[in-house]
Enzyme design. Sequence first.
Site, mmCIF file in Angstrom:
data_model
loop_
_atom_site.group_PDB
_atom_site.id
_atom_site.type_symbol
_atom_site.label_atom_id
_atom_site.label_comp_id
_atom_site.label_asym_id
_atom_site.label_seq_id
_atom_site.Cartn_x
_atom_site.Cartn_y
_atom_site.Cartn_z
ATOM 1 N N HIS A 1 18.827 27.788 -64.400
ATOM 2 C CA HIS A 1 18.280 28.932 -63.044
ATOM 3 C C HIS A 1 20.693 28.922 -61.992
ATOM 4 O O HIS A 1 20.537 28.369 -61.187
ATOM 5 C CB HIS A 1 17.583 28.359 -61.496
ATOM 6 C CG HIS A 1 16.175 27.582 -62.591
ATOM 7 N ND1 HIS A 1 15.446 29.127 -62.153
ATOM 8 C CD2 HIS A 1 15.597 26.887 -63.165
ATOM 9 C CE1 HIS A 1 14.283 29.003 -63.169
ATOM 10 N NE2 HIS A 1 14.832 27.418 -62.928
ATOM 11 N N SER B 1 47.095 40.396 -65.029
ATOM 12 C CA SER B 1 46.797 41.415 -63.538
ATOM 13 C C SER B 1 48.530 42.134 -63.500
ATOM 14 O O SER B 1 49.217 41.285 -63.456
ATOM 15 C CB SER B 1 46.237 40.443 -62.673
ATOM 16 O OG SER B 1 46.671 41.439 -61.785
ATOM 17 N N LYS C 1 46.897 35.357 -62.750
ATOM 18 C CA LYS C 1 46.471 35.431 -63.658
ATOM 19 C C LYS C 1 45.519 35.662 -64.966
ATOM 20 O O LYS C 1 46.570 35.532 -65.891
ATOM 21 C CB LYS C 1 44.837 37.619 -63.285
ATOM 22 C CG LYS C 1 45.240 37.011 -61.755
ATOM 23 C CD LYS C 1 44.268 36.596 -60.882
ATOM 24 C CE LYS C 1 42.208 36.931 -61.960
ATOM 25 N NZ LYS C 1 42.238 37.873 -61.191
ATOM 26 N N GLU D 1 34.175 39.895 -71.339
ATOM 27 C CA GLU D 1 33.382 41.061 -70.558
ATOM 28 C C GLU D 1 34.058 42.648 -70.782
ATOM 29 O O GLU D 1 32.874 42.984 -70.585
ATOM 30 C CB GLU D 1 35.076 41.570 -68.982
ATOM 31 C CG GLU D 1 34.670 40.304 -68.428
ATOM 32 C CD GLU D 1 36.225 40.091 -67.337
ATOM 33 O OE1 GLU D 1 35.553 39.712 -66.286
ATOM 34 O OE2 GLU D 1 37.312 40.878 -67.346
#
Length: 470
Positions: free
Chosen positions: A166, A287, A293, A300
């Site tokens: 969970h 980024s 970043k 992704e």
Amino acid sequence: MTTETKDEATAALWGGRFQGQLHPIFEGLNQSLPFDRRMALEDVRGSVAWAKAIGAAGVLAAEEVTSIVAALGEIHELIAGGSSGIETSDAEDVHSFVEAELVKRVGDLGKKLHTGRSRNDQVATDLKLHLRAWAERLDAAAADLQSALVDLAAEHADTAIPGYTHLQRAQPVTFGHQCLAYAHMLERDRGRIADAAKRMDACPLGSGALAGAPFALDREALAADLGFAAATRNSLDGVSDRDHALEFVFACTTTMLHLSRLAEDWIFQASQEAGVLRFGDTVSTGSSLMPQKRNPDALELLRGKVGRVHGDLSALVTVTKGLPLAYNKDLQEDKEALFDALDTTVTCLEVAALCARDVEVDVVRARAANAEGFLDATDLADLLCERGVPFRDAHERVGVTVERALADGVTLTELSDAARAELLPELDRVDLAAALSVDRILSRRDVLGGTAPDQVRAEVARWRTRLNGA
Ligand code: ARG
């Protein structure tokens, strides 16, 4: 259709009863060469086998077969070498292209090759030959990712990380164990492709347009010549069956689902919140605005691409639904979805392997993460059980103990003597810090399929034997 706008060689194969021309908009919709040309080598291979088979059936003379086969050999070389001109041809489809190239070389003799054959059994055969090669490619890419995962597992057989259910911290596991979970998923994926390839292993060539070839053709010999285990035994089904396309795309979808789960786990573990993984420059991006970043774009994309492959599956299911026997042009729509699924899946498998090979595990931080969140609570209950407390009661009492620890702002092993005496009297002589150490918790799970480092190491050895083909 007249052939004024096309040169003689690429004229449509079916123009006899037509006087007018295709409307250019429909012509574009009808043309499949831009995407079916990737089956060009298979089309040539099928044509060679067909020439020999109809030669053996007495339809072509031996010299005719020889000339056709020689010309097809030349065409094969040009296609393989990238200089056949197929990219710029205006032929309707790959079958028309190959036939036109043949006619260019052997003249009218080339027009005899299509005797008894239809593009319907031809495309069905090409597609199976093409998928056969893809089965190997997918299998090799999945096996390579498995190897990368097994290497990571070997390196991190005893690297403790927090395990979750969970998405709540649950119990410590090893990073190696997590890596091998994905190796198992990929093993099933490989099995699905292998099963699909096996069921696909029957040759439709010789089915004609729908009713079968009109001369004594040794279809079993033809099938064997093309490397199939058997010939299909019903021409109507042979030309219209696309189960293999569906099965391959479903297998791709499942693989992509697995990759999306792997990606999600790794994205989370690479977040600053978790801080367990750090991916290298080969698979990370920055980024354009925020200089600090390091983004897991590769992962992704792996997570997102499943949407695309599932879309391909959906397209294929919809295209094949409710089709009457036998061939229908709807079936031309099978290819783009299928090819897209294959391309996407193999690339994603490769990128996943790149990620697996360019990741560092912050072993110290991963281990430390097990100190917070009471991941040792289950083992505390197990200790009570070992002293005769029924598990349900132990569970209840450890729940109360966790509440007390929270209230006191301590971990379970830091409870005061007074709290321990009150809540866990059975354990008064137990060195809790040792009994509930992460290493102890891990090594206790030394059961088949468990996360104990020894189990992980044994599994790594088993995987290596399996993957090295030993
Ligand atoms: N390009 C077609 C396909 O991909 C080949 C078969 C065409 N057959 C026909 N009778 N129109 O399905």
